[in-house]
Design an enzyme around this catalytic site. Sequence first.
Site, mmCIF file in Angstrom:
data_model
loop_
_atom_site.group_PDB
_atom_site.id
_atom_site.type_symbol
_atom_site.label_atom_id
_atom_site.label_comp_id
_atom_site.label_asym_id
_atom_site.label_seq_id
_atom_site.Cartn_x
_atom_site.Cartn_y
_atom_site.Cartn_z
ATOM 1 N N TYR A 1 -4.220 -10.854 -5.656
ATOM 2 C CA TYR A 1 -3.325 -11.274 -4.659
ATOM 3 C C TYR A 1 -1.830 -12.147 -5.993
ATOM 4 O O TYR A 1 -1.000 -11.294 -5.768
ATOM 5 C CB TYR A 1 -3.619 -12.863 -3.850
ATOM 6 C CG TYR A 1 -4.009 -12.934 -2.773
ATOM 7 C CD1 TYR A 1 -4.054 -11.551 -2.068
ATOM 8 C CD2 TYR A 1 -4.059 -14.080 -2.151
ATOM 9 C CE1 TYR A 1 -4.788 -12.182 -0.820
ATOM 10 C CE2 TYR A 1 -4.244 -14.041 -1.150
ATOM 11 C CZ TYR A 1 -4.451 -12.604 -0.602
ATOM 12 O OH TYR A 1 -5.159 -12.863 1.160
ATOM 13 N N LEU A 2 -2.676 -11.661 -7.811
ATOM 14 C CA LEU A 2 -1.077 -11.535 -8.563
ATOM 15 C C LEU A 2 -0.602 -10.353 -8.468
ATOM 16 O O LEU A 2 0.572 -10.913 -8.508
ATOM 17 C CB LEU A 2 -2.858 -11.826 -9.498
ATOM 18 C CG LEU A 2 -3.517 -13.370 -10.647
ATOM 19 C CD1 LEU A 2 -4.188 -12.749 -11.481
ATOM 20 C CD2 LEU A 2 -2.952 -13.942 -9.642
ATOM 21 N N ASP B 1 0.727 -1.080 -0.253
ATOM 22 C CA ASP B 1 0.072 -0.340 0.009
ATOM 23 C C ASP B 1 0.440 1.399 0.175
ATOM 24 O O ASP B 1 0.681 2.440 -0.257
ATOM 25 C CB ASP B 1 -0.667 0.111 1.854
ATOM 26 C CG ASP B 1 -1.691 -1.138 0.540
ATOM 27 O OD1 ASP B 1 -2.068 -1.400 0.110
ATOM 28 O OD2 ASP B 1 -2.843 -1.581 1.759
#
Lengths: 417, 417
Positions: free
Chosen positions: B295-296, B144
């Site tokens: 998630y990739l 993030d």
Amino acid sequence: MAKKNAFYAQSGGVTAVINASACGVIQTARKHKDKIGKVYAGRNGIIGALTEDLIDTSKETDAAIAALRSTPSGAFGSCRFKLKSLEANKREYERLIEVFKAHNIGYFFYNGGGDSADTCFKVSQLSESMGYPIQAIHVPKTVDNDLPITDCCPGFGSVAKYIAVSTLEASFDVRSMAKTSTRVFVIEVMGRHAGWIAAAGGLVADQGIPVVILFPEIEFDQKKFLAAVKKKVDASGYCTIVVSEGCHYPDGKFLAEQGTRDAFGHAQLGGAAPVVANMIKLAHGYKFHWAVADYLQRSARHIASKTDVKQAYELGKKAVELAIKGHNSVMPTVDRISDSPYKYKIGMAPLSKVANVEKFMPRDFISKDGYGITEKCRRYLAPLIQGEDYPRYEDGLPQYVTLKNVAVAKKLKAFEI
Amino acid sequence: MAKKNAFYAQSGGVTAVINASACGVIQTARKHKDKIGKVYAGRNGIIGALTEDLIDTSKETDAAIAALRSTPSGAFGSCRFKLKSLEANKREYERLIEVFKAHNIGYFFYNGGGDSADTCFKVSQLSESMGYPIQAIHVPKTVDNDLPITDCCPGFGSVAKYIAVSTLEASFDVRSMAKTSTRVFVIEVMGRHAGWIAAAGGLVADQGIPVVILFPEIEFDQKKFLAAVKKKVDASGYCTIVVSEGCHYPDGKFLAEQGTRDAFGHAQLGGAAPVVANMIKLAHGYKFHWAVADYLQRSARHIASKTDVKQAYELGKKAVELAIKGHNSVMPTVDRISDSPYKYKIGMAPLSKVANVEKFMPRDFISKDGYGITEKCRRYLAPLIQGEDYPRYEDGLPQYVTLKNVAVAKKLKAFEI
């Protein structure tokens, strides 16, 4: 009569390597300038031929054409447009001949999948049916890997590699999180009718990843599926699910069609992945994550299979060589000689046997329970994802080429499609 | 007194490079065996400390530890678990001290984001508050990119690279298809509160891609957004939209929360991407495709940024060096010196100023209309995605390491969390 020009176009969904085939066609044609004049590319596939919207590829430098080999997507634009039969729409065929004549086109190279093979086949019949001499060669391309005769289709190996790598990486991720958070990861992959791409997810089982695959070839059985997932999670603490967009119930209804409606009552188009994920959550309470790879998978030139890029190029090259040898209505093919070491040769198939035939996963490529791949399938898939063929990077991003795509001057009146 | 052992753990959502930090910590500790005994890793983060579930990293070969540098995910397991305050749950702190004492642990390295920095900060206070001598150093990690003081966070550069590359590739794809098929492609990216990842999609504008970004920092205005998309499609024939999962309406409601219900009336969890895509279809009729990277994006070690991998390693290394120098309650940071050429040094920040502070995108990183990035933002992002750091492949797949993770013999009674 002067030597003939060639027409080349890209059709249907594009791939990470269709431009490698374009590169093979154009570079080979440039090497045979005694036999082939210019290569005109159709802007947006066959539509470019019908509307006389031709691109003069001779205006592109050798370097630009070479860069096509490592550029994903369709450099000349593609289309979803299938020629009707000669009886149903003679006007279109007459127009094609008009354009071919106007630009002295004697070779027609069409780069696409099953529907496009049908278009190419129809064009290949023009000599016979309408007396216009043309040699039409189909260059295979489809991520769906569903063309017959050829052992595999350019585009597929790279998608398979992308899905295998992505499934591996995301599975490592969920394995890390499973203790207190996500236990199930669902990845949705392409393949409306054939499960070849989904099967590629199965390659990670070799690395100990618990994976459940939902193929379009196997009717969806919710109870059995949920039990299979629970078994994996009980054994390993987590589970990865690879779901094909074409996965469906026995009545043919796709998993993605859940009759969901938004707050305004509009039907919502969703993916199969969230449906599967929510289903598992309701039944077992597992926290989930899901991904829908969509275009990312078929455009992922950054992780293309070297084998796939090589074959895409070779098939484009071979198409031109076949044309020079006088062939018409054929498609160059990959003919596998052995799995390991992987050996193949480039062969040839008649278009009449290719057009409109779909090749599904053989049942013995899918494990008995329907949720995995067999050793036979693994042996088939493994060589297709072999090798890396990285594009050149600058400032952190791949340097993909955008061609000038200079239009050929029009000689005819406009044509309404 | 014998030299102290170290505790290392991974916390929160894992990344493509958190193991590179682990590699930096363990390799550096191994180089200072005169100062630091063994490195015990917590199995599943701080939970491993509380439950005395420690992994003896000395059982791993040098080669296995080196392989961590190119392995995504958390090799020791992560957790989502935040220690309460000392007042609210003294029992947990007493247990930590009990475990640290039992295993002679004097160094605490915690590898995580903002919540984890808070946990690390609390542990760093144990010397003072409970008389147990410990040095706690936080190793920053978060896709993030929202930690304060440090110029960037390990994990972010690689996600940014993945999103920039994927957005570029998918945009080339939709550009090819736009004539007769897909005109709009929507990709959903992570970032619930901060738009750093979404901003990375804006890097493709340099290559002429028409892109509209939906940031969590900018309240969603449907009418204005739809007009922006139409303008791009009118000008270029297609458009790519990068939507942050955290994009929301002025009332705080996320785009993904559409109140959709399935045929049985169950609330459906969907993504923001399909919502945006359907909205555009209803307003303008454009055919669309959408992807949810999930998630990739954060596990994509195959396309990791070399800069990011290097910094993740350096920060892990620096954490150990700071501990050896006697520091406590600090976090090594990336301090940028210049954008181009990119120069930085590794600095240090007090944890009291890091814990629980979120860094959002500055408004002057977002273009005036709210849908793109500014030159200032581009200059910030560009160096972070620089360089490729490919893992080793075998048989077409990356060779990621799975450690043995041998447990340290327990000395204490069980503890219920």
